[in-house]
Design a protein around this motif. Structure first.
Motif, mmCIF file in Angstrom:
data_model
loop_
_atom_site.group_PDB
_atom_site.id
_atom_site.type_symbol
_atom_site.label_atom_id
_atom_site.label_comp_id
_atom_site.label_asym_id
_atom_site.label_seq_id
_atom_site.Cartn_x
_atom_site.Cartn_y
_atom_site.Cartn_z
ATOM 1 N N CYS A 128 0.816 -0.881 -0.001
ATOM 2 C CA CYS A 128 -0.458 -0.315 -0.147
ATOM 3 C C CYS A 128 1.124 0.927 0.059
ATOM 4 O O CYS A 128 1.397 1.537 0.760
ATOM 5 N N ARG A 150 1.350 -11.088 1.463
ATOM 6 C CA ARG A 150 0.869 -12.430 2.226
ATOM 7 C C ARG A 150 0.798 -13.726 1.553
ATOM 8 O O ARG A 150 0.939 -14.140 1.902
ATOM 9 N N ALA A 182 -5.737 -0.524 7.610
ATOM 10 C CA ALA A 182 -6.614 -0.642 6.568
ATOM 11 C C ALA A 182 -6.589 -2.104 5.292
ATOM 12 O O ALA A 182 -7.404 -3.035 5.860
ATOM 13 N N ALA A 183 -4.930 -1.328 4.800
ATOM 14 C CA ALA A 183 -4.378 -2.758 3.972
ATOM 15 C C ALA A 183 -3.919 -3.792 4.311
ATOM 16 O O ALA A 183 -4.088 -4.681 4.477
ATOM 17 N N GLU A 185 -4.902 -4.461 7.768
ATOM 18 C CA GLU A 185 -5.610 -5.340 8.104
ATOM 19 C C GLU A 185 -6.881 -6.426 7.277
ATOM 20 O O GLU A 185 -7.123 -7.672 7.279
ATOM 21 N N GLU A 186 -6.122 -5.640 5.868
ATOM 22 C CA GLU A 186 -7.297 -7.037 4.793
ATOM 23 C C GLU A 186 -6.473 -8.091 4.565
ATOM 24 O O GLU A 186 -6.642 -9.054 4.218
ATOM 25 N N LYS A 187 -4.952 -8.101 4.463
ATOM 26 C CA LYS A 187 -4.094 -8.879 4.379
ATOM 27 C C LYS A 187 -3.680 -9.720 5.420
ATOM 28 O O LYS A 187 -3.928 -10.846 5.390
ATOM 29 N N GLY A 189 -4.792 -9.973 8.797
ATOM 30 C CA GLY A 189 -6.074 -9.019 9.632
ATOM 31 C C GLY A 189 -5.778 -10.985 10.520
ATOM 32 O O GLY A 189 -5.811 -10.783 11.933
#
Length: 374
Positions: A128, A150, A182-183, A185-187, A189
């Motif tokens: 990100c 990830r 946010a990125a 947590e998306e990848k 989390g």
């Protein structure tokens, strides 16, 4: 002596501003329960560590020597991250560091068994980018060497890992942290649950006047409460932002094609490398943008590098040989990156008390130039 009396060139650390910054950071810690560390890669003037130690939780290092400095002179939590560790240095790192962050799964597997009693972390790459103009400092560009993607990480790889670390910012506000988080947590989390700590890295300009501290604290509390972890931040610039000066003297003037260049006894290449590397325009006390004021000069140095130019600045009055100029925001990435190219001497270092008096901390001479060579 006073600021206008010190021999030039000279760095001056403003203790009052340094303490102000530390108090701002301490208030963030008090309200959120996070821990803030000094990133020594930006600022490692250890004569001021007793002051900083009153407010911050420890230091973070990018290599063995910084880690030793943090252990010896700061004496609180001692963290380290490096893209790779040398085998012959690693045991000493284990002996002096509380937290060791690895950059790859292969390095983690290689050294995990040696880290008895040390908290292990792994740097992740959320892919990100929020850097904008500072591409040289963007660790999320395609092909970056920083952090594990990830797709490269399996849950079993995290055996013995206590924390995850991400560092993607440079001189940025909390909105970019929120975007990055946010990125993350998306990848990642799913992997953040069960961790003991999450490190947000550095690049947070927390002590800047327009910084959104409320949003920063919201981000910290969200991660703290969602994943039940200790949150760390490791800013460098925010600790010493606007807490230093570089005082210099005008030596001569050169006229060429309508441009008047003032030759100074300081150097961008030697004494403020970020001016050329980022590039960066340092604030100049009483100086304006080109043509903003009555007299415009190009400020340069007395090295032989043609591009050793600090920038074009304007003044209310004509400059004269012997005039003193004060560059501001010179505590960070200046003393730690300076050099003696061309045999130019290193500026002395002073600290300025709240009463305005400047005390010499360290001076340098020929031996400092000679002894770093063979």
């Amino acid at each position: 002596m006073r600021l206008h009396e010190i021999p030039t060139p000279g760095y001056v650390i403003d203790l009052e501003r340094l303490e102000h910054n530390c108090k701002v950071l301490a208030q963030v810690m008090e309200r959120t329960g996070c821990k803030i560390l000094l990133a020594q890669k930006a600022y490692s003037a250890f004569a001021t560590y007793p002051l900083i130690r009153k407010y911050l939780c420890g230091t973070t290092a990018s290599g063995l020597f910084e880690a030793r400095l943090g252990k010896e002179e700061f004496g609180r939590e001692n963290h380290i991250f490096s893209p790779a560790y040398k085998e012959e240095q690693f045991q000493e790192i284990v002996d002096i560091c509380d937290h060791i962050v690895f950059n790859s799964v292969s390095q983690l597997k290689k050294y995990r068994g040696q880290c008895q009693g040390t908290s292990i972390g792994l740097r992740i790459n959320p892919e990100c980018s929020t850097q904008g103009d500072h591409a040289i400092y963007d660790p999320c560009t395609p092909g970056s060497r920083f952090g594990v993607l990830r797709e490269q990480l399996q849950p079993e790889d995290l055996k013995g890992v206590d924390g995850l670390h991400f560092h993607t910012l440079c001189e940025q506000n909390a909105d970019d942290l929120a975007t990055t988080l946010a990125a993350v947590e998306e990848k990642f989390g799913d992997l953040m649950h069960g961790m003991k700590w999450i490190n947000f890295g550095g690049g947070h300009h927390i002590t800047r006047s327009d910084y959104d501290i409320a949003l920063l604290e919201k981000c910290i509390c969200h991660v703290r409460d969602t994943y039940h972890v200790q949150v760390y931040l490791e800013p460098g610039e925010a600790v010493a932002l606007n807490a230093g000066y570089l005082v210099t003297e005008v030596l001569d003037f050169v006229e060429n094609h309508g441009i008047t260049t003032a030759i100074l006894d300081t150097s961008a290449a030697c004494h403020m490398p970020d001016v050329l590397e980022m590039p960066y325009r340092p604030p100049l006390r009483d100086g304006g943008m080109p043509d903003e004021k009555a007299y415009t000069y190009r400020l340069s140095s007395y090295t032989c590098l043609a591009g050793d130019i600090i920038g074009d600045f304007s003044f209310d009055k004509r400059l004269a040989i012997g005039d003193r100029l004060i560059f501001e925001d010179m505590a960070i990435y200046s003393m730690v990156k300076n050099n003696t190219f061309n045999g130019i001497g290193l500026p002395s270092i002073y600290q300025r008390r709240s009463d305005g008096e400047c005390e010499l901390i360290k001076s340098f001479g020929y031996e400092d130039f000679k002894e770093r060579l063979s």
